[in-house]
Design an enzyme around this catalytic site. Structure first.
Site, PDB file in Angstrom:
ATOM      1  N   SER A   1       0.871  -1.176   0.000  1.00  0.00           N
ATOM      2  CA  SER A   1       0.000   0.000   0.000  1.00  0.00           C
ATOM      3  C   SER A   1       0.900   1.216   0.000  1.00  0.00           C
ATOM      4  O   SER A   1       2.120   1.107  -0.004  1.00  0.00           O
ATOM      5  CB  SER A   1      -0.847   0.015   1.260  1.00  0.00           C
ATOM      6  OG  SER A   1       0.004   0.260   2.366  1.00  0.00           O
ATOM      7  N   LYS A   2       0.269   2.373   0.033  1.00  0.00           N
ATOM      8  CA  LYS A   2       1.062   3.596   0.025  1.00  0.00           C
ATOM      9  C   LYS A   2       1.971   3.665   1.255  1.00  0.00           C
ATOM     10  O   LYS A   2       3.058   4.201   1.216  1.00  0.00           O
ATOM     11  CB  LYS A   2       0.146   4.805  -0.015  1.00  0.00           C
ATOM     12  CG  LYS A   2      -0.641   4.816  -1.294  1.00  0.00           C
ATOM     13  CD  LYS A   2      -1.418   6.068  -1.486  1.00  0.00           C
ATOM     14  CE  LYS A   2      -1.967   6.052  -2.902  1.00  0.00           C
ATOM     15  NZ  LYS A   2      -2.670   7.245  -3.258  1.00  0.00           N
ATOM     16  N   ARG A   3       1.488   3.068   2.336  1.00  0.00           N
ATOM     17  CA  ARG A   3       2.277   3.079   3.557  1.00  0.00           C
ATOM     18  C   ARG A   3       3.522   2.185   3.422  1.00  0.00           C
ATOM     19  O   ARG A   3       4.509   2.368   4.118  1.00  0.00           O
ATOM     20  CB  ARG A   3       1.398   2.587   4.715  1.00  0.00           C
ATOM     21  CG  ARG A   3       1.854   3.096   6.067  1.00  0.00           C
ATOM     22  CD  ARG A   3       1.004   2.518   7.155  1.00  0.00           C
ATOM     23  NE  ARG A   3       1.309   1.108   7.403  1.00  0.00           N
ATOM     24  CZ  ARG A   3       2.435   0.657   7.919  1.00  0.00           C
ATOM     25  NH1 ARG A   3       3.394   1.494   8.235  1.00  0.00           N
ATOM     26  NH2 ARG A   3       2.615  -0.618   8.124  1.00  0.00           N
ATOM     27  N   HIS A   4       3.438   1.204   2.527  1.00  0.00           N
ATOM     28  CA  HIS A   4       4.538   0.262   2.371  1.00  0.00           C
ATOM     29  C   HIS A   4       5.549   0.686   1.331  1.00  0.00           C
ATOM     30  O   HIS A   4       6.505  -0.038   1.074  1.00  0.00           O
ATOM     31  CB  HIS A   4       4.008  -1.089   1.909  1.00  0.00           C
ATOM     32  CG  HIS A   4       3.266  -1.809   2.959  1.00  0.00           C
ATOM     33  ND1 HIS A   4       1.951  -1.562   3.233  1.00  0.00           N
ATOM     34  CD2 HIS A   4       3.660  -2.767   3.810  1.00  0.00           C
ATOM     35  CE1 HIS A   4       1.562  -2.354   4.200  1.00  0.00           C
ATOM     36  NE2 HIS A   4       2.573  -3.091   4.576  1.00  0.00           N
TER      37      HIS A   4
END
Ligand code: GLU
Length: 518
Positions: free
Chosen positions: A252-255
């Site tokens: 995800s964007k967090r990753h």
């Protein structure tokens, strides 16, 4: 067998990130390995979410990665246009054919009504499937609703059957169409839906292999049904594994589903990044990991792709907990990179393998951006800079990391005692005598220029050892500290020769003074 034709079909609704880029790479490599064609098609029928900005960002990223498409935007080709928004008449023609053959029908159910029914099903814990309300409207009923100006979609009349998908990666996968129901092929705004448009385009563009993320596997039975309705042969399917973060969770964007251009700006070369991405779900027959793309272009086989999720280990997710890496600046991203990632290892290998001139040319923008080297000196033909860069090359995992090494060679040396008091080499009572002996040798070294010869330095180090009766670490670490102010870095003779005589003497003098100071 007929020609292999693969395609990458991004929707320009955001930036290209590693998930999409890896799909593009696999399609590109498979086409090259099979001596076929690689096609780029822009799926921009989502009028609300598609943007021109995203279109350009996607193209820029693909160009940086170096995937030359044989057909597509900017290059054209025999089956264009290659932007779906320019193919609306084709979608219309084929949907009219399906309606005429009663394989599709207009549906007048309002979005509100459908949403309500969906919620009801969900409340009962049941999956939502369209209930078929408009399936059997008579021609009169349809005409009347149209005359009243009621908005409508077009739905595909899904036959009750089992759809079997033979997938080159996932194997045989079966789907019961009862769980699919009649799906929308033309939206109320007149635009074709993805599952329908993709089939028309893949068929008309003669796509032989559809290689994409496993997330699209659940769409495949719908697409198979559309192929069957037209009596067209389905392409070969290959749904490649999901990419997960180092915490095993969906990327995800967090990753770090960051724009591909961020990796360029961090100073990874496209060569290294492609090598890394190729290993996200694929492995070479002999297990080799470091591999230039030219070799991948002959060896890649989608049938060798693994079903298991591939791990994107580029960021240290513990450090970056709760950070939206897709929004982070390059400087911030740099602090979240996982130093021991496979990407860094490969990147270092590729940097080492770059021919000298290319390396200097590629790194120069990063040298300039660091601000540490005077503008006028940032030139490819600047011998001293060139020597420094080439000596530091082996230490770099990214071209951007050069910034950490340049101050040493270009900024004034201003040591603080507090930085050294915990070092045994600095506190040792031998520090001053060793430093002063070394200073004397350096002073004698080259009266006419600033150049220091690495061999002469090596000899001086040994002589100081004899004169002071010191050897091993106490000798070399103390002299390193005294002459550079640091305990790590390049091999010392090389390091000092790159610093030059004046700088080395300046450092020795300052370190001796620091040691003597209260
Ligand atoms: N436009 C779709 C996407 O970006 C393409 C899916 C496909 O390859 O069929 O996900």
């Amino acid at each position: 067998m007929s020609e292999v034709r693969t395609r990458f079909a991004p929707s320009p609704t955001g930036f290209l990130h590693v998930g999409g880029a890896r799909t593009a790479l696999f399609n590109y490599l498979y086409a090259r390995a099979q001596k076929g064609k690689f096609i780029l098609r822009i799926e921009d029928t989502d009028q609300v979410r598609s943007t021109e900005e995203s279109y350009h960002q996607v193209l820029d990223s693909l160009k940086w990665l170096g995937y030359e498409w044989d057909e597509g935007p900017e290059v054209g080709g025999p089956y264009g246009p290659y932007r779906q928004s320019e193919r609306l008449d084709l979608f219309k023609k084929y949907s009219e054919q399906l309606i005429a053959e009663k394989k599709a029908y207009p549906c007048f159910c309002s979005a509100d009504e459908l949403e309500r029914k969906k919620k009801q099903r969900e409340a009962m814990g049941l999956p939502y499937v369209y209930d078929g309300k408009c399936r059997n409207l008579t021609a009169e009923e349809v005409a009347e609703k149209k005359a009243q100006g009621v908005e409508h979609t077009v739905r595909f009349r899904t036959p009750a059957k089992e759809v079997v998908v033979e997938d080159m990666v996932q194997g045989t996968v079966r789907f019961d169409t009862a769980l699919i129901g009649d799906f929308i092929i033309v939206k109320s705004d007149g635009f074709a839906s993805y599952n329908y448009a993709v089939v028309i385009d893949d068929y008309l563009m003669k796509i032989s292999h559809v290689i994409r993320g496993v997330g699209h596997l659940s769409n495949t039975p719908r697409q198979v049904l559309v192929y069957e309705a037209f009596g067209w042969q389905v392409p070969a399917w290959a749904h490649v594994s999901e990419i997960v973060g180092s915490d095993h969770k969906k990327l995800s964007k967090r990753h770090g589903a960051t724009p591909i251009t961020a990796f360029r700006d961090l100073g990874y070369t496209a060569r290294a990044f492609n090598n890394y991405m190729a290993l996200l779900g694929w492995s070479s027959p002999d297990g080799r990991e470091y591999m230039p793309i030219a070799e991948q272009k002959t060896l890649f086989d989608v049938a060798r792709c693994s079903k298991s999720p591939a791990m994107f280990d580029v960021f240290d997710l513990q450090k970056a907990a709760d950070v939206d890496l897709a929004q982070a600046t390059i400087a911030e991203l740099e602090t979240y990179l996982f130093a021991k990632s496979k990407l860094n290892w490969l990147s270092n290998q590729h940097i080492r393998a770059t021919p000298d001139d290319d390396f200097v040319r590629e790194i120069l923008p990063f040298v300039k951006a660091s601000g540490f080297v005077p503008e006028a000196e940032c030139r490819e033909d600047n011998e001293r800079l060139r020597e420094i860069l080439l000596s530091l090359r082996v230490y770099l995992d990214t071209l951007g990391q050069i910034r950490n090494y340049l101050p040493d060679f270009y900024q004034p040396f201003a040591p603080q005692k507090s930085d050294y008091v915990s070092s045994e080499y600095f506190t040792s009572e031998k520090f001053t005598s060793l430093a002063v002996a070394f200073q004397r040798h350096i002073e004698q070294m080259n009266a006419t220029s600033d150049t220091l010869n690495p061999d002469a330095i090596k000899e001086a180090l040994n002589l100081v050892g004899k004169e002071t009766d010191t050897k091993g670490k106490p000798l070399f670490m103390t002299l390193r500290l005294a002459s550079t102010g640091r305990l790590e870095g390049l091999e010392l003779p090389v390091y000092l020769s790159l610093l030059g005589k004046a700088r080395v003497l300046d450092r020795l003098a300052k370190m001796v003074a620091l040691k003597g100071a209260p």
